[in-house]
Design a protein around this motif. Sequence first.
Motif, short mmCIF file in Angstrom:
data_model
loop_
_atom_site.label_atom_id
_atom_site.label_comp_id
_atom_site.label_asym_id
_atom_site.label_seq_id
_atom_site.Cartn_x
_atom_site.Cartn_y
_atom_site.Cartn_z
N TYR A 38 -13.16 3.30 -6.03
CA TYR A 38 -12.42 4.55 -6.14
C TYR A 38 -10.92 4.31 -5.93
CZ TYR A 38 -16.94 6.94 -5.64
OH TYR A 38 -18.22 7.38 -5.81
N ASP A 39 -10.11 4.92 -6.77
CA ASP A 39 -8.67 4.72 -6.68
C ASP A 39 -8.11 5.16 -5.34
OD1 ASP A 39 -8.52 3.65 -9.22
OD2 ASP A 39 -7.97 5.55 -10.19
N PHE A 40 -8.70 6.21 -4.75
CA PHE A 40 -8.13 6.72 -3.50
C PHE A 40 -8.41 5.83 -2.30
CE2 PHE A 40 -12.16 9.06 -4.20
CZ PHE A 40 -12.88 8.69 -3.06
N LEU A 41 -9.19 4.76 -2.50
CA LEU A 41 -9.41 3.78 -1.44
C LEU A 41 -8.56 2.53 -1.62
CD1 LEU A 41 -13.31 3.96 -1.02
CD2 LEU A 41 -11.56 5.10 0.36
N LYS A 42 -7.93 2.41 -2.76
CA LYS A 42 -7.11 1.24 -3.04
C LYS A 42 -5.67 1.45 -2.56
CE LYS A 42 -9.63 0.05 -7.31
NZ LYS A 42 -9.52 -0.09 -8.78
N ASP A 43 -4.99 0.32 -2.30
CA ASP A 43 -3.57 0.35 -1.96
C ASP A 43 -3.27 1.27 -0.78
OD1 ASP A 43 -2.80 -1.33 -4.23
OD2 ASP A 43 -3.29 0.42 -5.45
N GLN A 44 -4.11 1.19 0.24
CA GLN A 44 -3.94 2.02 1.43
C GLN A 44 -3.38 1.19 2.59
OE1 GLN A 44 -4.21 5.25 1.34
NE2 GLN A 44 -4.88 5.20 -0.79
N PRO A 45 -2.76 1.83 3.57
CA PRO A 45 -2.10 1.09 4.66
C PRO A 45 -3.01 0.16 5.44
CG PRO A 45 -1.38 3.38 4.65
CD PRO A 45 -2.52 3.29 3.67
N TRP A 46 -4.31 0.49 5.49
CA TRP A 46 -5.21 -0.35 6.27
C TRP A 46 -5.78 -1.52 5.46
CZ3 TRP A 46 -6.06 4.66 4.75
CH2 TRP A 46 -7.05 4.85 3.79
N ASN A 47 -5.52 -1.58 4.14
CA ASN A 47 -6.03 -2.71 3.35
C ASN A 47 -4.97 -3.37 2.47
OD1 ASN A 47 -5.85 -1.08 0.95
ND2 ASN A 47 -7.91 -0.27 1.32
N THR A 48 -3.76 -2.83 2.49
CA THR A 48 -2.69 -3.36 1.65
C THR A 48 -1.38 -3.33 2.43
OG1 THR A 48 -3.79 -2.48 -0.32
CG2 THR A 48 -1.49 -3.15 -0.57
N VAL A 49 -0.67 -4.45 2.45
CA VAL A 49 0.60 -4.54 3.19
C VAL A 49 1.67 -5.10 2.26
CG1 VAL A 49 1.80 -5.60 5.14
CG2 VAL A 49 -0.60 -4.88 5.39
N ASP A 50 2.76 -4.36 2.12
CA ASP A 50 3.87 -4.78 1.25
C ASP A 50 3.39 -5.17 -0.14
OD1 ASP A 50 5.76 -4.32 3.22
OD2 ASP A 50 5.63 -6.35 4.02
N GLY A 51 2.46 -4.39 -0.66
CA GLY A 51 1.96 -4.62 -2.01
C GLY A 51 0.90 -5.69 -2.14
N GLU A 52 0.59 -6.37 -1.03
CA GLU A 52 -0.44 -7.42 -1.05
C GLU A 52 -1.78 -6.84 -0.62
OE1 GLU A 52 -0.44 -10.47 -2.01
OE2 GLU A 52 1.50 -11.43 -1.70
N HIS A 53 -2.80 -7.04 -1.46
CA HIS A 53 -4.15 -6.61 -1.09
C HIS A 53 -4.72 -7.58 -0.07
CE1 HIS A 53 -4.18 -3.75 -4.41
NE2 HIS A 53 -3.79 -4.72 -5.23
N TYR A 54 -5.37 -7.04 0.94
CA TYR A 54 -5.99 -7.89 1.96
C TYR A 54 -7.50 -7.71 2.03
CZ TYR A 54 -1.69 -9.83 3.80
OH TYR A 54 -0.52 -10.56 3.94
N GLY A 55 -8.09 -7.17 0.98
CA GLY A 55 -9.53 -7.06 1.00
C GLY A 55 -10.05 -6.04 0.02
N VAL A 56 -11.36 -5.80 0.10
CA VAL A 56 -12.05 -4.88 -0.80
C VAL A 56 -12.71 -3.78 0.01
CG1 VAL A 56 -13.92 -4.68 -2.48
CG2 VAL A 56 -12.45 -6.70 -2.51
N PRO A 57 -12.46 -2.51 -0.32
CA PRO A 57 -13.08 -1.40 0.40
C PRO A 57 -14.60 -1.43 0.30
CG PRO A 57 -11.19 -0.63 -0.86
CD PRO A 57 -11.47 -2.04 -1.31
#
Length: 391
Positions: free
Chosen positions: A135-154
């Motif tokens: 879901y788009d609303f779970l992507k690029d969120q503060p708890w999984n993305t920092v400074d545009g870098e993805h850090y995982g998969v919801p």
Amino acid sequence: MMRTSRGARFAATALAVGSIAVLAGCGTSSGSSSPTEAVDELGDYEDEVSIIAWAGYVEDGSNDPDYDWVSGFEEKTGCQVTSKTFNTSDEAVTLMKTGDYDVVSASGDASLRLVAAGDVQPVNVDLIPSYEGIYDFLKDQPWNTVDGEHYGVPHGYGANLLLYNTDVVTPAPTSWDVVFDDAADYSGKITAYDNPIYIADAAVYLMAHQPDLGIENPYALDETQFQAAVDLLKEQRQHVGEYWSDYLKEIQAFETGDSVAGTTWQVIQNVLAGEGATTDVVLPDEGATGWSDTWMISSTTKHPNCSYAWLDWIASPEVNGVATSYFGEAPSNDAACDYREDCEAYHAGDADYASQIWYWTTPIAECLDGRTDVECMDYSAWTEAWSEIKG
């Protein structure tokens, strides 16, 4: 917080975290270094992967033969899974610091700590085909993305709802005022989640009822805003009959009538409804806090290819559907509901509903709402204040 399978979530104290640092450097796909940039390509599977996760997230049929999504992964990839469950976010953070594990399921009150410490690596989502279906609303969120870098998969998500006894709390509530400003009406029978992160619930309420405080994010509270939330919870304290962390105890309290209103999860109402209890839940007008968990990869993993394969597997429609259903939460993959029958109860994929949820995020000194002229209260302050609130 702590959890067990089929939706049980328990509380725990989190460690303090400093401001998120921007890490620099170059990574490789070998896993031999500590990459600070997402890898560009993957290679052959390394034959094994070590995973730490909340109970119920990595099931191989040993707990319940009807729930096994590990065996299929092993057959498809040849990556043999070893797994360890943790009971708190603190424990997950500590275990990841050892460098002994490849993958972790991190909640929002742990993910930023892992990023800040350099214990997890940025993830190239282009190498994870299942990510497209998230879901788009779970992507690029503060708890999984920092400074545009993805850090995982919801993985899965849910809201902290208002649970109430329909025979006692009338008319049906539409606001959190029943447990805050109007708590005296049910004094001694109010219940609240036993965790410092519950301070954010008070902040959500204040955002709507005291707009002059200027709260824009319940996890980004300056000293004045924070004190207002703490004062509200201290006022609530005299009306709280029980703080709950064990979901079974909350179920029992509502069945016996010891509790008539308080914060809860959808899975708890499902259990109560199944047992004929006179209860219901609502997402109040002010919105609510909630959770969204993220699968992350260790920055020192020796098995990056199997790790990426796991992130793709657990996010795939059927596996994501079965795993999140087993746990008791909404899935993250849009097609996962083809493999479960209860998505409507969890409002899966409802972007408008999800937009009312403030997902758990570790409070840090660097204000998460973007302010730079003031320092926000970090989680150590939240932990200290929670002890004072409960007395």
